[in-house]
Write an enzyme that holds these catalytic residues in place. Structure first.
Site, PDB file in Angstrom:
ATOM      1  N   ASP A 180       0.863  -1.572   0.133  1.00  0.00           N
ATOM      2  CA  ASP A 180       0.072   0.236  -0.118  1.00  0.00           C
ATOM      3  C   ASP A 180       0.829   1.529   0.037  1.00  0.00           C
ATOM      4  O   ASP A 180       2.030   1.259  -0.599  1.00  0.00           O
ATOM      5  CB  ASP A 180      -1.277   0.117   1.215  1.00  0.00           C
ATOM      6  CG  ASP A 180      -2.380   0.643   1.063  1.00  0.00           C
ATOM      7  OD1 ASP A 180      -2.284   1.759   0.536  1.00  0.00           O
ATOM      8  OD2 ASP A 180      -2.670   0.136   0.922  1.00  0.00           O
ATOM      9  N   HIS A 224       1.059   2.011  -3.819  1.00  0.00           N
ATOM     10  CA  HIS A 224       0.095   2.599  -4.224  1.00  0.00           C
ATOM     11  C   HIS A 224       0.176   4.470  -4.123  1.00  0.00           C
ATOM     12  O   HIS A 224       0.830   4.402  -5.207  1.00  0.00           O
ATOM     13  CB  HIS A 224      -1.042   2.794  -2.718  1.00  0.00           C
ATOM     14  CG  HIS A 224      -1.609   1.594  -2.808  1.00  0.00           C
ATOM     15  ND1 HIS A 224      -3.147   0.573  -2.426  1.00  0.00           N
ATOM     16  CD2 HIS A 224      -1.151  -0.067  -3.590  1.00  0.00           C
ATOM     17  CE1 HIS A 224      -3.179  -0.073  -2.530  1.00  0.00           C
ATOM     18  NE2 HIS A 224      -2.055  -0.911  -3.061  1.00  0.00           N
TER      19      HIS A 224
END
Length: 450
Positions: A241, A275
């Protein structure tokens, strides 16, 4: 602060010089002996004697959760590995924690410290979280336990937000909570259940020279959460992430707690999977201000610099400064400030966030989709955004909507498709030496003149 000012150094933990080995308390680094009680005994003994360092020698040290106390340093020697059990029951009873911006009681983080001063985790060793055992828990929120995000808005008190239930909310890996003078230095951290390094309500936190390597859902690398005076430097991230994400509480519970995240300094960090590189939000309801990030390099991420929120968050983000970033092979957007963050969780209100005073300078690189995206709300526009010395390329160039006060100074955009720069409902545009494949649009093509 000015870009050329010296970086601050915050107070480090004051730990007495006395040193013991965890093996002195019966721990065995054979990879099979469960050492939970031996770590606990060492921490209690050293704490009771006034504090000191607990050394972890080379070996593979299997354990359950480690709960630190004040004036304790865990120092991991080279080739020392602390491996955390995948027995979920070992992380009970529940402890007070914050899960994605909401206070609750849940499984203990793998390393946890509450209300401590002067704590440290240092050395050249490795922490291994067995996170893959937890990753399958990710599911749609609003299950039979109730939607944690909306509990405050529905009047459910903290005392009733008790979880520690399998297949619901995963713990963070390292979580100092309401601590002062925290140092995490030199170690490697692998395979986190969820957020990896997650200081909450802390002051004077230094994280330097740390390597985070994890995968799985929501395995952010480092999340300062409603903290003050945090220094992050010389760290590397390979995550599932965001690499670094600054947070300050979610929606109504963030407003209730009312603790901003402020005075955050980030420099010389890298990331090669995740991300976002350096991210602010989306949990920012308690307010985020005075964030400075410089000299960072990210490659192969979905997004590079990312500020995100949505209606229902409220709160503010202000006085944010990014400088000297290299963003290469970004899969989506290199630089994005987005007040339409597409979270699937419907908030209880339409309270808009407030973003202002954002400066992004000396950024270069390339991406597959949009080079720069600035998206305010019609009822709460982005305010006072400054882009300077930007050299980016992408399928689209700069897309800017609902912004009051935008300065483009030496901005070089290379877009594969029309338009190179698109301005929609924007006011107060100032351009200095803007270089794009296509001319700036004229009203009514996008610059709003009211």
């Amino acid at each position: 602060m000015r870009p050329d000012e010296p970086w601050p150094q915050f107070p480090l933990p004051e730990v007495p010089e006395s040193t013991v080995s965890v093996s002195d308390f019966g721990a065995v680094g054979d990879g099979s002996t469960l050492n939970t009680e031996f770590f606990k005994a060492a921490i209690e003994k050293v704490h009771d004697s006034g504090g000191g360092t607990i050394q972890v020698p080379p070996g593979r040290w299997h354990t359950g959760p480690i709960h630190l106390k004040s004036r304790i340093r865990i120092h991991m020697e080279e080739k020392a590995e602390i491996v955390f059990t995948d027995d979920f029951n070992a992380y009970l009873p529940v402890v007070f924690t914050r899960f994605e911006g909401v206070e609750c009681y849940n499984y203990s983080p793998l390393i946890y410290a509450k209300d401590c001063t002067d704590i440290a985790i240092t050395g050249a060793g490795k922490l291994i979280g067995n996170g893959q055992a937890w990753w399958g828990w990710k599911k749609a929120f609003g299950n039979s336990t109730g939607d944690l995000y909306n509990m405050e808005g529905k009047g459910i008190p903290l005392s009733e937000r008790v979880f520690g239930i399998e297949n619901v909310y995963r713990p963070s890996f390292i979580q100092p909570l309401n601590c002062q003078r925290v140092l995490i230095e030199g170690i490697s951290v692998e395979s986190s259940p969820m957020w990896t390094i997650h200081p909450v309500y802390c002051r004077d936190v230094t994280v330097r020279g740390v390597n985070v390597h994890t995968a799985g859902p929501n395995t952010d690398g480092l999340n300062p959460d409603s903290c003050e005076r945090v220094l992050i430097e010389n760290c590397s991230f390979h995550t599932g992430d965001d690499c670094i994400a600054v947070n300050a509480g979610m929606n109504e519970d963030g407003w209730r707690v009312g603790k901003p995240c402020r005075d955050i300094y980030i420099q010389n960090c890298t990331g090669s999977r995740g991300h976002g590189g350096v991210v602010i939000g989306s949990a920012m309801s308690g307010g985020i201000e005075n964030v400075y990030a410089r000299n960072c390099s990210f490659t192969g991420l979905k997004m590079g610099i990312r500020l995100k929120a949505k209606r229902g968050r409220g709160g503010y983000v202000r006085n944010i400064h990014f400088e000297n970033f290299t963003l290469t092979d970004i899969k989506q957007t290199a630089v994005i400030v987005d007040m339409y963050y597409p979270s699937g969780l419907k908030p209880l209100t339409e309270t808009p966030p407030d973003f202002s005073a954002i400066s992004i300078r000396k950024v270069s690189g390339n991406c597959l989709q949009t080079a720069v995206s600035l998206q305010g709300l019609p009822e709460q526009r982005l305010r006072d955004v400054h882009l300077e010395d930007i050299g980016l390329s992408g399928e689209q160039g700069l897309v800017c909507q609902d912004v009051d006060g935008l300065t483009l100074n030496h901005v070089r955009i290379r877009a594969a498709t029309d338009p190179g720069i698109r301005l929609v409902r924007c006011r107060g545009i100032r351009t200095i030496n803007v270089d794009t494949d296509l001319p700036l649009p004229a009203s009514p093509g996008g610059v709003m003149t009211d």
